[in-house]
Write a protein that holds these residues in place. Structure first.
Motif, PDB file in Angstrom:
ATOM      1  N   ASP A 132       0.870  -1.178   0.000  1.00  0.00           N
ATOM      2  CA  ASP A 132       0.000   0.000   0.000  1.00  0.00           C
ATOM      3  C   ASP A 132       0.898   1.215   0.000  1.00  0.00           C
ATOM      4  O   ASP A 132       1.550   1.534   1.003  1.00  0.00           O
ATOM      5  CB  ASP A 132      -0.911  -0.036   1.236  1.00  0.00           C
ATOM      6  CG  ASP A 132      -1.942   1.085   1.215  1.00  0.00           C
ATOM      7  OD1 ASP A 132      -1.919   1.905   0.266  1.00  0.00           O
ATOM      8  OD2 ASP A 132      -2.757   1.139   2.152  1.00  0.00           O
ATOM      9  N   THR A 133       0.939   1.941  -1.122  1.00  0.00           N
ATOM     10  CA  THR A 133       1.836   3.093  -1.240  1.00  0.00           C
ATOM     11  C   THR A 133       1.346   4.297  -0.436  1.00  0.00           C
ATOM     12  O   THR A 133       2.103   5.225  -0.210  1.00  0.00           O
ATOM     13  CB  THR A 133       1.988   3.491  -2.710  1.00  0.00           C
ATOM     14  OG1 THR A 133       0.692   3.775  -3.253  1.00  0.00           O
ATOM     15  CG2 THR A 133       2.650   2.377  -3.504  1.00  0.00           C
ATOM     16  N   ARG A 134       0.104   4.251   0.015  1.00  0.00           N
ATOM     17  CA  ARG A 134      -0.426   5.369   0.805  1.00  0.00           C
ATOM     18  C   ARG A 134      -0.098   5.216   2.289  1.00  0.00           C
ATOM     19  O   ARG A 134      -0.263   6.157   3.043  1.00  0.00           O
ATOM     20  CB  ARG A 134      -1.941   5.445   0.636  1.00  0.00           C
ATOM     21  CG  ARG A 134      -2.371   5.708  -0.811  1.00  0.00           C
ATOM     22  CD  ARG A 134      -3.842   5.532  -0.962  1.00  0.00           C
ATOM     23  NE  ARG A 134      -4.131   4.089  -0.749  1.00  0.00           N
ATOM     24  CZ  ARG A 134      -5.334   3.582  -0.670  1.00  0.00           C
ATOM     25  NH1 ARG A 134      -6.374   4.338  -0.793  1.00  0.00           N
ATOM     26  NH2 ARG A 134      -5.500   2.292  -0.492  1.00  0.00           N
ATOM     27  N   GLU A 135       0.382   4.067   2.687  1.00  0.00           N
ATOM     28  CA  GLU A 135       0.682   3.840   4.095  1.00  0.00           C
ATOM     29  C   GLU A 135       1.917   4.627   4.522  1.00  0.00           C
ATOM     30  O   GLU A 135       2.881   4.725   3.799  1.00  0.00           O
ATOM     31  CB  GLU A 135       0.932   2.345   4.326  1.00  0.00           C
ATOM     32  CG  GLU A 135       1.144   1.994   5.779  1.00  0.00           C
ATOM     33  CD  GLU A 135       1.330   0.517   5.988  1.00  0.00           C
ATOM     34  OE1 GLU A 135       2.051   0.165   6.919  1.00  0.00           O
ATOM     35  OE2 GLU A 135       0.754  -0.275   5.204  1.00  0.00           O
ATOM     36  N   ARG A 136       1.840   5.195   5.708  1.00  0.00           N
ATOM     37  CA  ARG A 136       2.960   5.987   6.205  1.00  0.00           C
ATOM     38  C   ARG A 136       3.520   5.391   7.455  1.00  0.00           C
ATOM     39  O   ARG A 136       2.848   4.857   8.257  1.00  0.00           O
ATOM     40  CB  ARG A 136       2.514   7.418   6.506  1.00  0.00           C
ATOM     41  CG  ARG A 136       2.134   8.135   5.240  1.00  0.00           C
ATOM     42  CD  ARG A 136       1.771   9.538   5.547  1.00  0.00           C
ATOM     43  NE  ARG A 136       1.338  10.172   4.314  1.00  0.00           N
ATOM     44  CZ  ARG A 136       1.409  11.451   4.102  1.00  0.00           C
ATOM     45  NH1 ARG A 136       1.855  12.234   5.038  1.00  0.00           N
ATOM     46  NH2 ARG A 136       1.012  11.949   2.988  1.00  0.00           N
TER      47      ARG A 136
END
Length: 136
Positions: A132-136
């Motif tokens: 998930d590229t939106r995960e921080r």
């Protein structure tokens, strides 16, 4: 200085734990132990249940630079060059308190009779990894 870790001979000759330890926390925590330092394996300890004996034959007096309780553990740092760090871990197993004394080297040693997998599991060819590229 954070106090002195005292290591003495257990005055009870019938005990299977031949050493006494006094950890300088509060009035002092007195434990019986199998070894004088956790060099090769974790050392099992048990609460002595009595105050520190006045006539104890002291084997070692280790001045400590740090003696800090951290949750279920007590971290100690001795004022010496080698074998200076160790930790007392207090846990419960089978309904009773268990105390283990470990050093960084003994806590990293692998457990016996635990096998680690050496090859891939048969039958699995493709593994999908989703990121998930939106995960921080």
């Amino acid at each position: 200085m954070a106090g002195t870790l005292l290591i003495a001979r257990n005055p009870d000759p019938d005990s299977t734990l031949p050493n006494l330890l006094r950890i300088p926390l509060g009035d002092g925590i007195v434990l019986r132990a199998r070894e004088t330092w956790p060099r090769t394996a974790k050392v099992y300890c048990h609460r002595h249940g009595a105050p520190w004996p006045d006539d104890a034959e002291v084997l070692e007096e280790l001045p400590l630079t740090s003696c800090v309780p951290r949750g279920a553990a007590i971290d100690i740092v001795a004022a010496r060059a080698r074998e200076s760090r160790s930790q007392f871990v207090i846990t419960r197993a089978r309904g009773r308190e268990m105390i283990f004394w470990q050093s960084p080297r003994t806590s990293k040693t692998p457990r016996p009779n635990v096998s680690l997998p050496t090859s891939r599991t048969a039958g699995i060819v493709d593994i999908a990894i989703i990121v998930d590229t939106r995960e921080r």
